[in-house]
Design an enzyme around this catalytic site. Structure first.
Site, PDB file in Angstrom:
ATOM      1  N   PHE A   1     -13.086  -1.629 -11.786  1.00 47.28           N
ATOM      2  CA  PHE A   1     -12.807  -0.502 -11.277  1.00 47.28           C
ATOM      3  C   PHE A   1     -12.207   0.753 -12.197  1.00 47.28           C
ATOM      4  O   PHE A   1     -12.339   1.748 -11.275  1.00 47.28           O
ATOM      5  CB  PHE A   1     -12.631  -0.173  -9.708  1.00 47.28           C
ATOM      6  CG  PHE A   1     -11.209  -1.059  -9.415  1.00 47.28           C
ATOM      7  CD1 PHE A   1      -9.276  -0.513  -9.486  1.00 47.28           C
ATOM      8  CD2 PHE A   1     -10.903  -2.092  -8.688  1.00 47.28           C
ATOM      9  CE1 PHE A   1      -8.555  -0.485  -8.874  1.00 47.28           C
ATOM     10  CE2 PHE A   1      -9.636  -2.264  -8.886  1.00 47.28           C
ATOM     11  CZ  PHE A   1      -8.468  -1.388  -8.618  1.00 47.28           C
TER      12      PHE A   1
ATOM     13  N   ARG B   1       2.623   6.146   3.760  1.00 49.51           N
ATOM     14  CA  ARG B   1       1.704   4.971   3.898  1.00 49.51           C
ATOM     15  C   ARG B   1       0.972   4.306   4.960  1.00 49.51           C
ATOM     16  O   ARG B   1      -0.626   4.170   5.165  1.00 49.51           O
ATOM     17  CB  ARG B   1       2.838   3.321   3.434  1.00 49.51           C
ATOM     18  CG  ARG B   1       2.920   3.586   1.938  1.00 49.51           C
ATOM     19  CD  ARG B   1       1.975   3.578   0.889  1.00 49.51           C
ATOM     20  NE  ARG B   1       1.165   2.583   0.641  1.00 49.51           N
ATOM     21  CZ  ARG B   1       0.208   2.419  -0.241  1.00 49.51           C
ATOM     22  NH1 ARG B   1       0.308   3.135  -0.949  1.00 49.51           N
ATOM     23  NH2 ARG B   1      -0.169   1.050  -0.031  1.00 49.51           N
TER      24      ARG B   1
ATOM     25  N   LYS C   1      -6.575  13.619  -3.365  1.00 54.95           N
ATOM     26  CA  LYS C   1      -6.759  13.631  -4.549  1.00 54.95           C
ATOM     27  C   LYS C   1      -8.526  14.364  -4.709  1.00 54.95           C
ATOM     28  O   LYS C   1      -8.725  15.167  -3.846  1.00 54.95           O
ATOM     29  CB  LYS C   1      -7.287  12.234  -4.318  1.00 54.95           C
ATOM     30  CG  LYS C   1      -6.568  11.200  -4.639  1.00 54.95           C
ATOM     31  CD  LYS C   1      -6.430   9.478  -4.022  1.00 54.95           C
ATOM     32  CE  LYS C   1      -5.905   8.555  -4.413  1.00 54.95           C
ATOM     33  NZ  LYS C   1      -6.271   7.217  -4.217  1.00 54.95           N
TER      34      LYS C   1
ATOM     35  N   HIS D   1      -3.016  10.064  -2.190  1.00 60.48           N
ATOM     36  CA  HIS D   1      -2.148   9.251  -1.957  1.00 60.48           C
ATOM     37  C   HIS D   1      -0.479   8.714  -1.604  1.00 60.48           C
ATOM     38  O   HIS D   1      -0.179  10.161  -1.786  1.00 60.48           O
ATOM     39  CB  HIS D   1      -2.401   8.979  -4.017  1.00 60.48           C
ATOM     40  CG  HIS D   1      -0.702   7.907  -5.238  1.00 60.48           C
ATOM     41  ND1 HIS D   1      -1.354   6.270  -5.622  1.00 60.48           N
ATOM     42  CD2 HIS D   1       0.195   8.515  -5.381  1.00 60.48           C
ATOM     43  CE1 HIS D   1       0.398   6.098  -5.277  1.00 60.48           C
ATOM     44  NE2 HIS D   1       0.908   7.524  -5.357  1.00 60.48           N
TER      45      HIS D   1
ATOM     46  N   THR E   1      -6.280   1.089   1.733  1.00 62.96           N
ATOM     47  CA  THR E   1      -6.549   1.447   0.885  1.00 62.96           C
ATOM     48  C   THR E   1      -8.681   1.485   0.926  1.00 62.96           C
ATOM     49  O   THR E   1      -9.330   2.678   0.429  1.00 62.96           O
ATOM     50  CB  THR E   1      -6.601   0.380  -0.196  1.00 62.96           C
ATOM     51  OG1 THR E   1      -5.185   0.173  -0.121  1.00 62.96           O
ATOM     52  CG2 THR E   1      -6.963   0.833  -1.751  1.00 62.96           C
TER      53      THR E   1
HETATM   54  P1  GTP Z   1      -3.473   4.740  -4.105  1.00 60.44           P
HETATM   55  O1  GTP Z   1      -1.850   5.079  -3.127  1.00 60.44           O
HETATM   56  O2  GTP Z   1      -4.731   5.407  -4.702  1.00 60.44           O
HETATM   57  O3  GTP Z   1      -1.600   3.913  -5.422  1.00 60.44           O
HETATM   58  O4  GTP Z   1      -3.928   3.313  -3.069  1.00 60.44           O
HETATM   59  P2  GTP Z   1      -3.061   1.918  -3.235  1.00 60.44           P
HETATM   60  O5  GTP Z   1      -1.279   2.228  -3.630  1.00 60.44           O
HETATM   61  O6  GTP Z   1      -3.615   1.862  -1.756  1.00 60.44           O
HETATM   62  O7  GTP Z   1      -3.640   1.065  -3.777  1.00 60.44           O
HETATM   63  P3  GTP Z   1      -3.578   0.524  -5.298  1.00 60.44           P
HETATM   64  O8  GTP Z   1      -2.245   1.829  -5.834  1.00 60.44           O
HETATM   65  O9  GTP Z   1      -3.708  -0.973  -5.405  1.00 60.44           O
HETATM   66  O10 GTP Z   1      -4.704   1.733  -5.908  1.00 60.44           O
HETATM   67  C1  GTP Z   1      -5.082   2.087  -6.336  1.00 60.44           C
HETATM   68  C2  GTP Z   1      -6.325   2.745  -6.138  1.00 60.44           C
HETATM   69  O11 GTP Z   1      -7.313   1.576  -6.983  1.00 60.44           O
HETATM   70  C3  GTP Z   1      -6.955   2.870  -4.612  1.00 60.44           C
HETATM   71  O12 GTP Z   1      -6.991   4.007  -3.895  1.00 60.44           O
HETATM   72  C4  GTP Z   1      -8.627   2.428  -4.791  1.00 60.44           C
HETATM   73  O13 GTP Z   1      -9.088   3.549  -5.017  1.00 60.44           O
HETATM   74  C5  GTP Z   1      -8.373   1.587  -5.627  1.00 60.44           C
HETATM   75  N1  GTP Z   1      -9.018   0.828  -5.453  1.00 60.44           N
HETATM   76  C6  GTP Z   1      -7.387  -0.221  -5.571  1.00 60.44           C
HETATM   77  N2  GTP Z   1      -7.671  -1.464  -5.416  1.00 60.44           N
HETATM   78  C7  GTP Z   1      -8.893  -1.581  -5.165  1.00 60.44           C
HETATM   79  C8  GTP Z   1     -10.198  -3.292  -5.717  1.00 60.44           C
HETATM   80  O14 GTP Z   1      -9.867  -3.777  -4.995  1.00 60.44           O
HETATM   81  N3  GTP Z   1     -11.192  -2.238  -5.495  1.00 60.44           N
HETATM   82  C9  GTP Z   1     -12.047  -1.219  -5.451  1.00 60.44           C
HETATM   83  N4  GTP Z   1     -13.190  -0.647  -5.982  1.00 60.44           N
HETATM   84  N5  GTP Z   1     -10.837  -0.368  -5.744  1.00 60.44           N
HETATM   85  C10 GTP Z   1      -9.711  -0.433  -5.866  1.00 60.44           C
HETATM   86 MG    MG Z   2      -0.969   2.490  -4.974  1.00 62.11          MG
END
Ligand code: GTP
Ligand code: MG
Length: 246
Positions: free
Chosen positions: A64, A102, A14, A147, A108
């Site tokens: 967000f 992962r 990113k 990601h 996250t």
């Molecule tokens: P990615 O690899 O980026 O997809 O992250 P992830 O799979 O661990 O998490 P998810 O797909 O649920 O969320 C995508 C992105 O959204 C995350 O990387 C965070 O930057 C953001 N995000 C997800 N959940 C939250 C939350 O509860 N609060 C905030 N502030 N940001 C969130």
């Molecule tokens: Mg994700």
């Protein structure tokens, strides 16, 4: 090659990782020596709004979400330097690709990552407050550097969103492809099979495409409902085609 050997996952480095010059360090952690996974695809992407919104479609409507879109587009880390707004996208292939990536990414939330998995990639991330127009804090943003696809189904959706078949060597393609026989153009989120003023070409006869994309385009052209949106197909063909207005 066995199905297990073919397992693929999408990794995005990113904009915050690029800005902090962490790319090499992160790629070392993901190397074949450490993970047993191989590169199947790699590209530098100037992320369009269309691509960002498709990638994070599941978060649409959340507080967000707008800042998440700005973040992945690089607008927050390079507000005045649009030419530096990039993400590096990789397809990794090999046994347990999704779970292994992962695990190396970690939780996250960077605070949770530091607490529970020191040393994982996201333990180097930051949490940034999100403010409204009056400067009041209304939430936070997780700048977590990387990601990685969460499930095999997500990996397929995401790899097909970011990569065309020609971005991946033929023997490493994990999903069905087909030779396209039509002209497809896009303009103002509408599909055309003839060139219109201001339209951009998505596919021409003879191009190789994901079969699922062609199935979608054929249905949309007939006016029928399709398993994915036009944007989900078009975003990938428009990667790095034009510099968006800031
Ligand atoms: P990615 O690899 O980026 O997809 O992250 P992830 O799979 O661990 O998490 P998810 O797909 O649920 O969320 C995508 C992105 O959204 C995350 O990387 C965070 O930057 C953001 N995000 C997800 N959940 C939250 C939350 O509860 N609060 C905030 N502030 N940001 C969130
Ligand atoms: Mg994700």
């Amino acid at each position: 090659m066995s199905t297990e050997q073919f397992e693929q996952t999408l990794v995005l480095i990113k904009p915050d990782a690029l800005k902090n010059s962490l790319t090499g360090y992160v790629l070392s952690l993901l190397s074949e020596f450490h993970t047993g996974l191989r590169f199947a695809g790699a590209k530098i992407v100037h992320v369009s709004k269309m691509l960002a919104e498709e990638h994070y479609a599941e978060h649409r409507g959340k507080v967000f979400y707008p800042s998440l879109i700005d973040y992945i587009m690089g607008r927050l880390h390079y507000p005045d330097l649009p030419h530096k707004r990039r993400v590096i996208a990789f397809v990794y292939q090999g046994p347990d690709a999704t779970q292994k990536m992962r695990d190396i990414c970690g939780p996250t939330n960077p605070h949770v990552a530091r607490e529970t998995r020191p040393g994982c990639v996201r333990s180097l991330g930051t949490i940034v407050p999100i403010k409204d127009a009056e400067g009041k804090i209304i939430g936070d943003r997780m700048d977590n550097l990387i990601h990685a696809s969460a499930t095999d189904a997500e990996a397929e959706r995401e790899i097909k969103l970011w990569f065309q078949p020609v971005d991946i060597p033929p023997a490493m393609r994990a999903y069905p492809t087909e030779i396209n026989e039509e002209h497809y153009y896009c303009k103002d989120s509408k599909l055309f099979v003839t060139q219109e003023s201001g339209s951009v070409s998505l596919l021409a006869p003879g191009d190789i495409a994901w079969k699922s994309d062609l199935d979608t385009l054929r249905l949309l052209h007939k006016g029928e409902s399709a398993p994915q949106t036009l944007e989900a197909v078009a975003a990938k063909y428009l990667i790095n085609v034009a510099q968006e207005a800031n």
